[in-house]
Design an enzyme around this catalytic site. Sequence first.
Site, PDB file in Angstrom:
ATOM      1  N   ASP A 450      93.402  16.598  86.163  1.00 27.36           N
ATOM      2  CA  ASP A 450      93.797  15.618  87.167  1.00 27.36           C
ATOM      3  C   ASP A 450      94.928  14.739  86.617  1.00 27.36           C
ATOM      4  OD1 ASP A 450      93.685  14.124  89.493  1.00 27.36           O
ATOM      5  OD2 ASP A 450      91.553  13.651  89.347  1.00 27.36           O
ATOM      6  N   ASP A 513      92.832  15.247  98.619  1.00 29.45           N
ATOM      7  CA  ASP A 513      91.543  14.543  98.598  1.00 29.45           C
ATOM      8  C   ASP A 513      91.031  14.337 100.015  1.00 29.45           C
ATOM      9  OD1 ASP A 513      91.260  14.373  95.919  1.00 29.45           O
ATOM     10  OD2 ASP A 513      91.832  12.280  95.725  1.00 29.45           O
TER      11      ASP A 513
END
Length: 693
Positions: A450, A513
């Site tokens: 990430d 997301d």
Amino acid sequence: MSITVSQKDSVFLLSTNSTSYVFGVDDRGLLRHLYWGGRLPRAEDLEMPVLTEVSTNDPVLEITPEEFPVHGGLRYKEHCLKVMFADGTRELVYRYCGYDIRQTETGEELILHLRDEHYAFLIDLRYTVYPAYDLMERSVTVQNQSEEPVWIEKLHSAQFHIPYENLTFSNVHGHWGAEQQRFVQPVSYGKIVIENRRGISSHNHNPYFVLDRGATETTGQVYFGALRVSGNFSGVVEQTQYGETLVQMGLNDHDWLLELAPGERLEAPGILYGYSASGFETMSHHLHRFARERIMSAGLRPVLYNSWEATEFHVNSRDQIQLAHRAQELGAELFVLDDGWFGERHSTQNGLGDWYVNEGKFPNGLEELIDAVKSLGMKFGIWVEPEMVNPKAQLYQAHPDWIYHYDTRVTDTSRVQYVLNATRPEVREFIYTMLDNLLTRYDIDYIKWDANRPISQTGPQRDVWHKHIRTVYEVVESLKKKHPNVLFEACASGGGRIDYGILGIFDDFWTSDNTDAYDRLYIQDAYSRIYPIKAMRAWVTDCPNFLSGRVIPLKFRFHSAMMGSLGIGCNILKFTPEETELAKEMIRRYKQIRPIIQEGTFYRLENPSCERYFLYEYLKESEGVLFAFLPQSRVGHRGTTVRLRGLEEESVYTVTTEEGEITKSGGYLMRHGLALRLTGDYASTMIRFAKKE
Ligand code: DGJ
């Protein structure tokens, strides 16, 4: 032969199965663009137009379609390359020095050699032709062969000329939670600029261009290109005063300066490009197939369970093991432990950089969870954010100089974190060693990498925008050499790093997301235009959705996520028995259709109804799948007609709907089409079809 050279070695004709691209060298050594479009049979037909200036205010260099315009002379247009030599000269004057043609594994490659007429500075333009994919690729390498440094002020990978005015440009805009929002705009006089300056490629715009002339999915001319870069990029589209449209794309020159020491080289990212005479569908098919077969790692992607939305930072061994048991019952093949397992990571406030297992959460070590996952027959994945550090972390306390910062300024935090200067050798070594140790010590099959904030305060070096992402690529490549069975997922606060650069380095890609199944239809539709379905990770998550607040039936959520590489992100401990049964059934079906979804040919189907149906088809050899969605229906609507694509006209297909089976010819299914009527809000269906033997 895909590369032909004619007219005393001065015209280069590059051809794929159905397209051609031509340029030449004129008598003064200038590289000039001559043609891009449908396939041309012979190089001899092409002539080099004689150059004449329009007026003293429209100099020849300004109006000439140049293949690779450099900064200097009477040129005021966009240039691809600008350098400064050690004596302060900021003008390039190149001479053409010849070419080489090489056979590569995938196609033929042409390299043109240019050299500055005064300085020992070389420019190699590389063209690779992939005939079977109807694609070509361009890139450029510059090399300083002098005894003194040279500063590169701008390097774009290519310039393209499209012989039309009034084209339509499309790309995406967006931000966190709303990536890949497609926009379409007419091109007129002036410039359209898309770019990213944040150190990542893609929440906002995406590094590709699509220019069309009234195209639809299946008709019309489309010119397109996709850049292999995951850091800052810029692209400019300009309809000129001289009857054509220019496109350039490459490294962003915003806050950019790169010093090339004597002997050093710099390679600009490649740009894959192509032309379609039959609309956007053909563009997508060529890019998808090339990406799947020539860029991405092989193999089907597993059905994963990720615990992020279920537990966020509140992870512990007991809960994760419970989740793993339920995930396995449902049919997941990979269990991914997300953020929160390490250091003092209880929220965004601390922990990043301290990559030791938190003993309070995992009193018996990570092994307890990994053993449980493995004994359930699943693979195990883990989350990391290696480029970042929290101010409170021990790593930062020990190495405050490892981050991008200015000594005299307050260092920016974003999500309470700093960015490590990965271009420093000791930082790069730290990142590599941390991950290597993790992969060596534990039985890990999957790394979710990430990156949750943009880069800032980069210090005196203005080349880090490029060098930072190169370091990320190189670290992952080295780790993969040592741990070849580990899959790496690229995530940057959702879909912040999806581009043709990262596609060849990582294996799995987090699209956004935003897991709202309705929003995802728009995101996934735009994504599918350029990126292959296998690169589109999509999770089913809980409702009300944490971002949209929307409540959508589980079936629709599954169908929407089954459009890509399926993942589950729900708190499955809270599933009702009905939800459990539905999830099991959907995952079972997904596994059956997975090769068709991830490796098949993808079609965005036309919706002839005035209701907003979303219709998508996947076809692999003799089998296919169709997903239909109707987010909202109005009383009285009459449904839609689904006209399939890519079938064999004369063959007979068995079509399996929720109502039962019918048999129809390919011709009927493609021309007449299937009547389909969904009702109620968030209605969806999956239809399968297979050719009868
Ligand atoms: C952002 C990612 O996109 C999410 O999936 C999750 O991994 C969080 N970061 C964790 O902090």
